[in-house]
Design an enzyme around this catalytic site. Structure first.
Site, PDB file in Angstrom:
ATOM      1  N   TYR A   4      -8.750  -0.142   9.654  1.00  0.00           N
ATOM      2  CA  TYR A   4      -7.269   0.605   9.939  1.00  0.00           C
ATOM      3  C   TYR A   4      -7.381   1.295  11.223  1.00  0.00           C
ATOM      4  CZ  TYR A   4      -3.803   4.215   9.100  1.00  0.00           C
ATOM      5  OH  TYR A   4      -2.520   5.250   9.147  1.00  0.00           O
TER       6      TYR A   4
ATOM      7  N   SER B  13      -3.268   7.374  14.232  1.00  0.00           N
ATOM      8  CA  SER B  13      -3.897   7.989  13.104  1.00  0.00           C
ATOM      9  C   SER B  13      -5.105   8.709  13.491  1.00  0.00           C
ATOM     10  CB  SER B  13      -4.161   7.102  12.037  1.00  0.00           C
ATOM     11  OG  SER B  13      -4.893   7.617  11.147  1.00  0.00           O
TER      12      SER B  13
ATOM     13  N   CYS C  36      -7.736   8.398  12.310  1.00  0.00           N
ATOM     14  CA  CYS C  36      -8.816   7.496  11.912  1.00  0.00           C
ATOM     15  C   CYS C  36      -9.216   6.568  13.137  1.00  0.00           C
ATOM     16  CB  CYS C  36      -8.117   6.497  10.786  1.00  0.00           C
ATOM     17  SG  CYS C  36      -8.434   7.099   9.103  1.00  0.00           S
TER      18      CYS C  36
HETATM   19  N1  GKE Z   1      -7.468   9.755  -2.121  1.00  0.00           N
HETATM   20  C1  GKE Z   1      -8.459  10.632  -2.668  1.00  0.00           C
HETATM   21  N2  GKE Z   1      -8.083  10.717  -3.994  1.00  0.00           N
HETATM   22  N3  GKE Z   1      -9.181  11.482  -1.927  1.00  0.00           N
HETATM   23  C2  GKE Z   1     -10.083  12.011  -2.621  1.00  0.00           C
HETATM   24  C3  GKE Z   1     -10.100  12.139  -4.020  1.00  0.00           C
HETATM   25  C4  GKE Z   1      -8.939  11.321  -4.638  1.00  0.00           C
HETATM   26  O1  GKE Z   1      -8.658  11.684  -5.991  1.00  0.00           O
HETATM   27  N4  GKE Z   1     -10.884  13.113  -4.480  1.00  0.00           N
HETATM   28  C5  GKE Z   1     -11.635  13.437  -3.404  1.00  0.00           C
HETATM   29  N5  GKE Z   1     -10.929  12.844  -2.352  1.00  0.00           N
HETATM   30  C6  GKE Z   1     -11.700  12.995  -0.894  1.00  0.00           C
HETATM   31  C7  GKE Z   1     -12.037  11.562  -0.284  1.00  0.00           C
HETATM   32  O2  GKE Z   1     -13.120  11.064  -0.716  1.00  0.00           O
HETATM   33  C8  GKE Z   1     -12.062  11.970   1.205  1.00  0.00           C
HETATM   34  O3  GKE Z   1     -13.379  12.235   1.530  1.00  0.00           O
HETATM   35  C9  GKE Z   1     -11.080  13.197   1.440  1.00  0.00           C
HETATM   36  O4  GKE Z   1     -10.623  13.562  -0.115  1.00  0.00           O
HETATM   37  C10 GKE Z   1      -9.744  12.839   1.834  1.00  0.00           C
HETATM   38  O5  GKE Z   1      -9.360  11.694   1.401  1.00  0.00           O
HETATM   39  P1  GKE Z   1      -7.824  10.846   1.831  1.00  0.00           P
HETATM   40  O6  GKE Z   1      -7.023  11.712   2.006  1.00  0.00           O
HETATM   41  O7  GKE Z   1      -7.690   9.773   0.864  1.00  0.00           O
HETATM   42  O8  GKE Z   1      -8.017  10.290   3.302  1.00  0.00           O
HETATM   43  P2  GKE Z   1      -8.977  10.716   4.563  1.00  0.00           P
HETATM   44  O9  GKE Z   1      -8.313  12.008   5.117  1.00  0.00           O
HETATM   45  O10 GKE Z   1     -10.516  10.338   4.249  1.00  0.00           O
HETATM   46  O11 GKE Z   1      -8.318   9.528   5.455  1.00  0.00           O
HETATM   47  C11 GKE Z   1      -6.942   9.275   5.708  1.00  0.00           C
HETATM   48  O12 GKE Z   1      -6.858   9.981   6.973  1.00  0.00           O
HETATM   49  C12 GKE Z   1      -5.347   9.613   7.309  1.00  0.00           C
HETATM   50  C13 GKE Z   1      -5.226  10.182   8.985  1.00  0.00           C
HETATM   51  O13 GKE Z   1      -5.916  11.496   8.649  1.00  0.00           O
HETATM   52  C14 GKE Z   1      -6.723   7.766   5.849  1.00  0.00           C
HETATM   53  O14 GKE Z   1      -7.246   7.168   4.496  1.00  0.00           O
HETATM   54  C15 GKE Z   1      -5.435   7.517   6.432  1.00  0.00           C
HETATM   55  O15 GKE Z   1      -4.434   7.900   5.270  1.00  0.00           O
HETATM   56  C16 GKE Z   1      -5.116   8.007   7.491  1.00  0.00           C
HETATM   57  O16 GKE Z   1      -5.784   7.510   8.651  1.00  0.00           O
END
Ligand code: GKE
Length: 334
Positions: free
Chosen positions: A149, A118, A120
Site C-alpha cells: 500500500y 497516505s 503509509c
Molecule cells: N485495525 C485495528 N483493529 N487496529 C488495532 C486494533 C484493532 O482491533 N487493536 C489495536 N490496533 C492497533 C494496530 O495493531 C496498529 O498498531 C494501530 O492500532 C493502528 O492500526 P490501524 O488503524 O489499523 O492502521 P495504521 O494506523 O497502523 O495504518 C493505517 O494508516 C493509515 C494512514 O495513517 C493504514 O492501515 C491505512 O489505513 C492508512 O495508510
C-alpha cells in the site's frame, strides 16, 4: 456556469463525506464513481450523477472524466492494518486507478487533479519508537514506505508530480494520517483502530462482557484525524496554488491504550485488554508534523481526538443497536 466535479471513490468513507461537502457548498455539478454497486455506497445522494465501474480500466477513466473540470481521486483498495498487511498485491493494483485517471485527465484537459496519499509512505526507520517526532513531508525519503500500500501511494505521488512537470496537469497531493469518523467501516476486516476499538467496547458493553482483544501491546502510538478536519484540510490544499505534498493529519499522538481509555470513558464501561501480539501492528509510532501546512496554508486541525471519538462511538453504537450489523459498513468483500 456550474463547474463539474468528479469524485472517484465516492462510495467510500472520505469520498462520501467529500461529496456531501460539495452538495452543501453549492455551485457544482457532482459526478460520483466507485467500483462498489451503488446500493453498497456509504452515502448515496439523489442529486448527484453516479457511476458504478472499475477505475482500474482506462476506458472507464476516459468516460467519467469527460466534460469534467476538477477530479478528486479518493479511490483505492485499502483499509486498516488488518487489510493492508494481508492484501499487498490488491493494494498495489490501485496504481492502475491513479495512472489511468491521470492519462484520462490529460486527454480530457482537466483543470485540477487531487490525489489522496497516505502516511503509509513515510520511512519505516523514522517510526520505530513510540511517541516519535511528528513526520515532516521530507521524511518520505529515503524511501522505505509500508509494504504494498505505502509503495503504491508513494509511486503514485511521483506520477502526479511528473504529469505536472511534463504535461502541465495541475495536481494537488495530501497524505492522510488515519482518518476516522461516522459513516465509515467499523467491522469486516477493513476497519481502522478508532472504529474497531469503539465497536469492541460497544459489543462488550451490550453483551456484558468484561474483556476485548487489542492488537499488539497497546503501547504503539498514532495520531488520528477526525473526518471534518480531513475534509477542511483537503479543500485548503485543493484550493491552494501549491503542487507540494502536504500532511493532513493530527499531531495529537496517543498510545492505543490511551485511546481505549478515552473510549471507555465515553462508553462509561471499563474493559480488560487481552493483547494479541500476533495481530497486524504496523509501525511502532506515527504522528503528523503540521509545520509546513501551517506556514504555507495557515491551517491545522482543530478537533480533539476525544470529541471525534464521541461522535464516532455514538454513530457505531446506533448502527449496532439497530441490528444493522450486516450493514455496508461492516463488510470487507466489496
Ligand atoms: N485495525 C485495528 N483493529 N487496529 C488495532 C486494533 C484493532 O482491533 N487493536 C489495536 N490496533 C492497533 C494496530 O495493531 C496498529 O498498531 C494501530 O492500532 C493502528 O492500526 P490501524 O488503524 O489499523 O492502521 P495504521 O494506523 O497502523 O495504518 C493505517 O494508516 C493509515 C494512514 O495513517 C493504514 O492501515 C491505512 O489505513 C492508512 O495508510
Amino acid at each position: 456556469m456550474k463547474k463539474n466535479i468528479l469524485i472517484c471513490g465516492a462510495g467510500g468513507f472520505i469520498g462520501g463525506h467529500l461529496v456531501n461537502y460539495f452538495r452543501n457548498n453549492g455551485g457544482f455539478n457532482i459526478v460520483c464513481a466507485d467500483i462498489k454497486p451503488i446500493e453498497y455506497w456509504f452515502q448515496i445522494f439523489e442529486d448527484t450523477k453516479k457511476h458504478s465501474l472499475d477505475l482500474k480500466e482506462f476506458e472507464n477513466c476516459l468516460k467519467v472524466t469527460s466534460n469534467i473540470d476538477y477530479v478528486f481521486n479518493m479511490a483505492c483498495n485499502m483499509g486498516g492494518m488488518g487489510f493492508i498487511e494481508n492484501n499487498k498485491a490488491e493494494c498495489m493494483l490501485s496504481v492502475l486507478i491513479n495512472t489511468n485517471l491521470l492519462r484520462a485527465c490529460k486527454i480530457n484537459d482537466i483543470k485540477r487533479y487531487f490525489f489522496s496519499s497516505s502516511a503509509c509512505v513515510y520511512n519505516a526507520q523514522k517510526q520505530k519508537q513510540t511517541f516519535v517526532k511528528g513526520l515532516k513531508e521530507a521524511d518520505a525519503y529515503p524511501a522505505e514506505p509500508e509494504d504494498g500500500y505505502g509503495w503504491e501511494k508513494l509511486f503514485s505521488e511521483r506520477m502526479c508530480r511528473h504529469f505536472t512537470e511534463d504535461f502541465n496537469l495541475d495536481t494537488r497531493i495530501v497524505r492522510y494520517h488515519n482518518i476516522f469518523g461516522p459513516l465509515g467501516t467499523y467491522d469486516g476486516g477493513r476497519e481502522k483502530a478508532p472504529a474497531a476499538l469503539c465497536r469492541k467496547i460497544i459489543n462488550a458493553k451490550i453483551n456484558k462482557k468484561k474483556d476485548i482483544e487489542v492488537w499488539g501491546d497497546g503501547e504503539q502510538t498514532r495520531s488520528f484525524l477526525y473526518i471534518e478536519d480531513c475534509i477542511e484540510g483537503t479543500l485548503k490544499v485543493f484550493n491552494s496554488n501549491s503542487n507540494n505534498v502536504f500532511n493532513v493529519g493530527s499531531d495529537e499522538q496517543v498510545s492505543i491504550n490511551q485511546m481505549i481509555e478515552i473510549i471507555e470513558n465515553i462508553a462509561n464501561y471499563k474493559v480488560k485488554k487481552n493483547y494479541d501480539l500476533s495481530k497486524p501492528k504496523g509501525v511502532r509510532g506515527r504522528s503528523s508534523d503540521n509545520t509546513f501546512i501551517k506556514s504555507e496554508l495557515s491551517w491545522e486541525p482543530s478537533i480533539k481526538l476525544k470529541d471525534g471519538l464521541e461522535k464516532t462511538y455514538s454513530w457505531i453504537y446506533d448502527q449496532i443497536a439497530s441490528g444493522s450489523n450486516i450493514s455496508k459498513f461492516s463488510r470487507s468483500n466489496i
